[in-house]
Design a protein around this motif. Structure first.
Motif, PDB file in Angstrom:
ATOM      1  N   VAL A  77       0.829  -1.199   0.000  1.00 22.77           N
ATOM      2  CA  VAL A  77       0.000   0.000   0.000  1.00 22.77           C
ATOM      3  C   VAL A  77       0.867   1.255   0.000  1.00 22.77           C
ATOM      4  N   GLY A  78       1.909   1.255   0.817  1.00 26.02           N
ATOM      5  CA  GLY A  78       2.787   2.418   0.872  1.00 26.02           C
ATOM      6  C   GLY A  78       3.467   2.713  -0.448  1.00 26.02           C
ATOM      7  N   LEU A  79       3.837   1.657  -1.177  1.00 22.32           N
ATOM      8  CA  LEU A  79       4.469   1.846  -2.476  1.00 22.32           C
ATOM      9  C   LEU A  79       3.455   2.233  -3.554  1.00 22.32           C
ATOM     10  N   ALA A  80       2.197   1.847  -3.366  1.00 23.08           N
ATOM     11  CA  ALA A  80       1.184   2.075  -4.395  1.00 23.08           C
ATOM     12  C   ALA A  80       0.624   3.485  -4.393  1.00 23.08           C
ATOM     13  N   LEU A  81       0.639   4.163  -3.249  1.00 31.55           N
ATOM     14  CA  LEU A  81       0.028   5.487  -3.160  1.00 31.55           C
ATOM     15  C   LEU A  81       0.814   6.503  -3.980  1.00 31.55           C
ATOM     16  N   ASP A  82       0.147   7.136  -4.917  1.00 27.87           N
ATOM     17  CA  ASP A  82       0.800   8.122  -5.777  1.00 27.87           C
ATOM     18  C   ASP A  82       0.730   9.539  -5.209  1.00 27.87           C
ATOM     19  N   ARG A  83      -0.097   9.742  -4.208  1.00 30.88           N
ATOM     20  CA  ARG A  83      -0.289  11.095  -3.692  1.00 30.88           C
ATOM     21  C   ARG A  83       0.796  11.436  -2.675  1.00 30.88           C
ATOM     22  N   PRO A  84       1.537  12.514  -2.877  1.00 35.59           N
ATOM     23  CA  PRO A  84       2.637  12.856  -1.975  1.00 35.59           C
ATOM     24  C   PRO A  84       2.150  13.282  -0.594  1.00 35.59           C
ATOM     25  N   LEU A  85       3.024  13.098   0.382  1.00 36.08           N
ATOM     26  CA  LEU A  85       2.802  13.603   1.736  1.00 36.08           C
ATOM     27  C   LEU A  85       4.172  14.011   2.260  1.00 36.08           C
ATOM     28  N   VAL A 149      -6.375   1.690  -4.506  1.00 35.35           N
ATOM     29  CA  VAL A 149      -5.687   2.191  -5.687  1.00 35.35           C
ATOM     30  C   VAL A 149      -4.898   1.050  -6.299  1.00 35.35           C
ATOM     31  N   GLY A 150      -4.535   1.206  -7.563  1.00 34.76           N
ATOM     32  CA  GLY A 150      -3.711   0.198  -8.206  1.00 34.76           C
ATOM     33  C   GLY A 150      -2.256   0.361  -7.800  1.00 34.76           C
ATOM     34  N   GLY A 151      -1.378  -0.224  -8.568  1.00 30.96           N
ATOM     35  CA  GLY A 151       0.040  -0.101  -8.275  1.00 30.96           C
ATOM     36  C   GLY A 151       0.576   1.266  -8.644  1.00 30.96           C
ATOM     37  N   PRO A 152       1.861   1.503  -8.452  1.00 30.37           N
ATOM     38  CA  PRO A 152       2.466   2.799  -8.795  1.00 30.37           C
ATOM     39  C   PRO A 152       2.235   3.131 -10.262  1.00 30.37           C
ATOM     40  N   GLU A 153       1.812   4.360 -10.529  1.00 33.16           N
ATOM     41  CA  GLU A 153       1.550   4.788 -11.902  1.00 33.16           C
ATOM     42  C   GLU A 153       2.789   5.460 -12.467  1.00 33.16           C
ATOM     43  N   ILE A 154       3.403   4.797 -13.457  1.00 30.09           N
ATOM     44  CA  ILE A 154       4.614   5.313 -14.089  1.00 30.09           C
ATOM     45  C   ILE A 154       4.314   5.545 -15.561  1.00 30.09           C
ATOM     46  N   VAL A 182     -12.268   8.092  -3.431  1.00 25.98           N
ATOM     47  CA  VAL A 182     -12.764   6.967  -2.645  1.00 25.98           C
ATOM     48  C   VAL A 182     -11.677   5.921  -2.463  1.00 25.98           C
ATOM     49  N   ARG A 183     -11.064   5.513  -3.554  1.00 29.82           N
ATOM     50  CA  ARG A 183     -10.019   4.494  -3.465  1.00 29.82           C
ATOM     51  C   ARG A 183      -8.839   4.992  -2.643  1.00 29.82           C
ATOM     52  N   PHE A 184      -8.482   6.258  -2.846  1.00 29.59           N
ATOM     53  CA  PHE A 184      -7.355   6.781  -2.081  1.00 29.59           C
ATOM     54  C   PHE A 184      -7.659   6.819  -0.590  1.00 29.59           C
ATOM     55  N   ALA A 185      -8.842   7.291  -0.225  1.00 32.17           N
ATOM     56  CA  ALA A 185      -9.205   7.384   1.190  1.00 32.17           C
ATOM     57  C   ALA A 185      -9.217   6.011   1.856  1.00 32.17           C
ATOM     58  N   LEU A 186      -9.822   5.032   1.198  1.00 28.21           N
ATOM     59  CA  LEU A 186      -9.892   3.690   1.776  1.00 28.21           C
ATOM     60  C   LEU A 186      -8.523   3.031   1.853  1.00 28.21           C
ATOM     61  N   THR A 187      -7.682   3.265   0.845  1.00 26.93           N
ATOM     62  CA  THR A 187      -6.349   2.664   0.837  1.00 26.93           C
ATOM     63  C   THR A 187      -5.465   3.267   1.911  1.00 26.93           C
ATOM     64  N   SER A 188      -5.425   4.586   1.975  1.00 29.86           N
ATOM     65  CA  SER A 188      -4.567   5.248   2.956  1.00 29.86           C
ATOM     66  C   SER A 188      -5.060   4.989   4.374  1.00 29.86           C
ATOM     67  N   GLU A 189      -6.368   4.922   4.558  1.00 28.99           N
ATOM     68  CA  GLU A 189      -6.915   4.606   5.878  1.00 28.99           C
ATOM     69  C   GLU A 189      -6.476   3.213   6.316  1.00 28.99           C
ATOM     70  N   ALA A 190      -6.596   2.245   5.407  1.00 24.93           N
ATOM     71  CA  ALA A 190      -6.209   0.871   5.744  1.00 24.93           C
ATOM     72  C   ALA A 190      -4.715   0.761   6.031  1.00 24.93           C
TER      73      ALA A 190
END
Length: 452
Positions: A77-85, A149-154, A182-190
């Motif tokens: 999940v950590g590798l899949a999230l494309d949104r920076p923090l 979310v899916g895997g890393p988007e390259i 929706v997918r981002f919120a559920l993925t990052s929450e999990a």
């Protein structure tokens, strides 16, 4: 059961697990549902007795297998999230506003709701009621693949140049590349709430072993709730930065593992982050997730992240297969014999009432709104979907096994039966609804984007 039959059955089930995601891509049924059903069928077959599975007697095995499965899921999940923090870009925190609301509001409300139902409504003791709320509160990064979310988007442009100058530009690039809230919120929450459930699991253990809250409350607040989170966070950042430096920046070309495509680095980073955090008495789950996100942030668009995510995802799928099979086998092997109306009420109430209501309260516009003016907030329908799809799963099994090994609990088999029922009910209900609901949401994406 003979070893030959085990190999035959294992090969057939593994083939099924590999083929199911593609076969069920548009079906109203998720792969976890099918795997649980296959496990239940195996338990009913004449040779199924050879797979006898008692959660109480095999608590240690459950704890370690589910622990490693959750670790793999968190790394993926950590590798899949494309949104920076990024601490350097404070505005990036506002783009995670739905995540913070789910963690800071929905999760405590879910724990409180299950606790009150168990203690005040069903007459459970304080400690068992709190334990039930703590282990059932976190959503699951393992079984939530259909809403993640899916895997890393390259992109192809990102693959054209991986020189030192390009990598430097990537380090400074904080553009948001995903728009599925929706997918981002559920993925990052999990990814985050598996670690944040631990303080409340410890609170239940302390209630059972140390007595009233006055005996341990201040220590719990300072160390279990705050200190261990800070330790896990710092270690995750440090290990992730070190692994990313090794992979992308090392002065020794032989050590720049990204250039060599050595994707097993993801597993090394996962184990190091978890091991260091646990030795330092921090939360290892949090360290692993933060480590993965830190590695991703150091060269966000490098194709090496795809390779690492692929390795982690395959191992996670294999272990998830094993866990789901044994969950299914346990259903027909007496694991639910101690389930009564109270356990059914807890599971149904959590999935249909407590979590959706807590999620809706957290996500509805109000005084805690943190939306970024440059980023689209959740529309009303998206809020309802996000609140509803809080899937329970492997994390619950790990936390329950851990807690039951730390103290002597009354009604241990009832706790197992209640949690297993809740997991299966959640997996089946959400697994049947997820495909049509998400498909409808995607069709309505343009209209939702234009809505207030």
């Amino acid at each position: 059961m003979s070893s030959d039959l085990i190999f035959l059955l294992g090969g057939g089930v593994l083939l099924l697990a590999v083929a199911l995601p593609s076969l069920l891509n548009r079906a109203w049924l998720s792969a976890p549902v099918v795997l649980i059903l296959v496990g239940a069928l195996v338990g009913l077959l004449p040779f199924g007795a050879g797979f006898s599975f008692d959660p109480t007697d095999q608590r240690d095995t459950i704890e370690h297998v589910t622990e490693f499965t959750v670790l793999l899921a968190l790394m993926g999940v950590g590798l899949a999230l494309d949104r920076p923090l990024s601490w350097r870009h404070r505005a990036s925190f506002r783009t995670w506003s739905a995540t913070w609301k789910l963690l800071g509001i929905a999760m405590p409300l879910t724990i409180l709701g299950v606790f009150l139902l168990g203690w005040w409504g069903l007459g459970l003791g304080l400690a068992p009621a709190l334990l039930l709320g703590a282990v059932l509160a976190p959503t699951d990064p393992v079984l939530a693949g259909d809403v993640q979310v899916g895997g890393p988007e390259i992109s192809e442009k990102d693959l054209e140049d991986t020189s030192e100058d390009t990598l430097t530009e990537q380090l400074q690039d904080e553009e948001i590349t995903d728009d599925d809230e929706v997918r981002f919120a559920l993925t990052s929450e999990a990814g985050l709430n598996d670690a944040l459930a631990f303080p409340f699991v410890y609170a239940a253990i302390f209630l059972m072993t140390l007595g009233p809250i006055g005996e341990w409350g201040l220590h719990w607040l300072a160390w279990e709730l705050v200190g261990k989170i800070v330790v896990g966070l710092l270690i995750g950042i440090a290990v992730g930065w070190a692994m990313a430096y090794l992979a992308f920046r090392s002065r020794q070309q032989a050590l720049r593992l990204a250039e060599q495509g050595e994707s097993l680095l993801a597993l090394a980073a996962m184990l190091l982050a978890y091991g260091v955090a646990e030795v330092a008495q921090g939360y290892g789950f949090l360290a692993v997730f933060v480590c993965a996100m830190t590695m991703r942030s150091r060269a966000r668009r490098h194709e090496f992240h795809e390779h690492m995510h692929g390795v982690v995802e395959r191992l996670e799928r294999l272990l998830t297969l094993i866990v789901l099979l044994f969950v299914g086998i346990s259903l027909t092997d007496g694991a639910l014999e101690h389930l009564d109306w109270r356990g059914v009420l807890v599971g149904v109430s959590l999935v249909l009432v407590i979590r959706p209501l807590a999620g809706w309260i957290a996500l509805r516009p109000g005084r805690w709104r943190m939306a970024d003016p440059a980023h689209r907030p959740l529309a009303r329908r998206e809020q309802l979907i996000t609140a509803f799809f809080g899937i329970r799963g492997v994390g619950t099994l790990y936390y329950l096994a851990y807690a039951l090994s730390e103290a002597t609990w009354t009604g241990e088999r009832w706790l197992w039966a209640t949690c297993l029922f809740t997991i299966v009910f959640s997996v089946v209900l959400h697994g049947v609804l997820v495909t049509p609901v998400m498909a409808r949401l995607e069709r309505d994406r343009e209209r939702l984007t234009a809505s207030p």
